[in-house]
Design an enzyme around this catalytic site. Structure first.
Site, short mmCIF file in Angstrom:
data_model
loop_
_atom_site.label_atom_id
_atom_site.label_comp_id
_atom_site.label_asym_id
_atom_site.label_seq_id
_atom_site.Cartn_x
_atom_site.Cartn_y
_atom_site.Cartn_z
N GLU A 123 -6.30 -3.66 -6.00
CA GLU A 123 -5.68 -2.84 -4.96
C GLU A 123 -5.38 -1.43 -5.49
O GLU A 123 -4.70 -1.28 -6.49
CB GLU A 123 -4.39 -3.50 -4.48
CG GLU A 123 -4.57 -4.98 -4.14
CD GLU A 123 -3.24 -5.71 -3.91
OE1 GLU A 123 -2.27 -5.06 -3.47
OE2 GLU A 123 -3.19 -6.92 -4.17
N HIS A 147 -5.09 -2.89 -0.01
CA HIS A 147 -4.95 -4.25 -0.60
C HIS A 147 -6.29 -4.99 -0.48
O HIS A 147 -6.45 -5.95 0.28
CB HIS A 147 -3.87 -4.97 0.20
CG HIS A 147 -3.37 -6.24 -0.38
ND1 HIS A 147 -4.20 -7.25 -0.82
CD2 HIS A 147 -2.11 -6.69 -0.56
CE1 HIS A 147 -3.46 -8.27 -1.24
NE2 HIS A 147 -2.18 -7.95 -1.10
C1 BG6 Z 1 -0.16 -8.89 -3.50
C2 BG6 Z 1 1.17 -9.12 -4.16
O1 BG6 Z 1 -0.45 -7.54 -3.47
O2 BG6 Z 1 -0.11 -9.39 -2.16
C3 BG6 Z 1 1.46 -10.61 -4.15
O3 BG6 Z 1 1.15 -8.60 -5.47
C4 BG6 Z 1 1.41 -11.15 -2.73
O4 BG6 Z 1 2.72 -10.85 -4.73
C5 BG6 Z 1 0.08 -10.78 -2.12
O5 BG6 Z 1 1.58 -12.54 -2.76
C6 BG6 Z 1 -0.10 -11.24 -0.68
O6 BG6 Z 1 0.94 -10.81 0.12
P1 BG6 Z 1 1.05 -11.25 1.61
O7 BG6 Z 1 2.33 -10.66 2.13
O8 BG6 Z 1 -0.16 -10.68 2.32
O9 BG6 Z 1 1.02 -12.75 1.62
#
Ligand code: BG6
Length: 259
Positions: free
Chosen positions: A233, A129
């Site tokens: 990602e 991510h």
């Molecule tokens: C992204 C998702 O990969 O991660 C989003 O597509 C999400 O929907 C984002 O808001 C962040 O996620 P988190 O759980 O780290 O706040």
């Protein structure tokens, strides 16, 4: 939480065993490549906001469980660390049947290897991510996903097709591109640079920017943090989830360079 700090003639980096989380990577002569929120918490049970959270074994929300899986909030063990002949540093961390190997130099290589050590088929989702830091997201384009299909989370997960042009950002963007193995290029005119993300063993790419309201609602993000970041990602998500027979392994790799 104390990171492992790497400082070589090729790059500087900071890596946490918590989540096997690479928080910073700066190849020499360049600005930082990864966005790390100044308000990120470094607290057990919470994800680090920025860098490269490892999403495994599910992507997104799950009833009764933490969003994006448990890997990013688990303590990993450092299996090995060595300096290669060409000066790059290679570090491997493990969490049960998953190994994350980073090779840190002027380029960054990240490999996530999963082995099915059980007796049944193992099905999982995964993503690196990666939060990239940019000068001004409103001027940024992401190329490489032209014509690809995506699920639009901002529009009830509707299935859409990317036009034959790069992605631009003028609103909340939260898309899971499926069935794409393409290299993506983040063009950042305000910092006059290009970030190239090449991948293998990955059929999905998520592109995310929370934009104004969602960023304001996130306590670990600065109100204007959305302007300085974009997530591209490398993953295997939804219909691209990985299925492994007992004894099989799968490796997903992302290689990042700055031009
Ligand atoms: C992204 C998702 O990969 O991660 C989003 O597509 C999400 O929907 C984002 O808001 C962040 O996620 P988190 O759980 O780290 O706040």
């Amino acid at each position: 939480m104390e990171p492992i700090r790497i400082s070589t003639p090729l790059a500087e980096a900071e890596l946490y065993s918590y989540g096997a989380h690479l928080a910073r990577w700066t190849p020499r002569g360049h600005r930082p490549v990864l966005y790390l929120s100044p308000r990120s918490l470094f607290t057990p049970g919470k994800g680090i906001r920025g860098g490269v959270p490892i999403i495994f074994p599910w992507f997104g929300p799950k009833e009764g469980a933490a969003a994006h899986g448990f890997a990013r909030t688990s303590e990993w063990s450092v299996e090995s660390q060595r300096t290669l002949e060409d000066g790059r540093v290679e570090i491997a961390l493990v969490l049960a049947n998953v190994r994350f190997r980073l090779t840190i130099g002027l380029e960054l290589k990240m490999e996530l290897e999963t082995t099915n050590v059980g007796k049944d088929v193992l099905v999982f989702e995964e993503a690196l991510h990666t939060y990239f830091t940019v000068g001004d997201v409103e001027q940024v384009t992401v190329a490489g996903l032209e014509g690809a299909e995506y699920l639009d989370k901002t529009d009830d997960y509707q299935r859409k097709r990317q036009a034959e042009e790069p992605i631009r950002f003028d609103r909340e963007t939260d898309r899971t591109y499926v069935n794409t193995r393409s290299t993506c290029t983040i063009l950042d005119p305000s910092w006059e640079r290009r970030i190239v993300v090449e991948k293998s063993g990955s059929a999905s790419t998520v592109v995310w920017n929370p934009w104004i309201e969602k960023a304001m609602a996130m306590s670990d993000m600065e109100p204007d943090g959305w302007k300085q970041m974009v997530c591209v990602e490398t993953g295997n998500i939804g219909e691209n989830a990985v299925r492994l027979a007992p004894g099989e392994s799968h490796t997903m790799t992302a290689t990042i360079r700055v031009e």
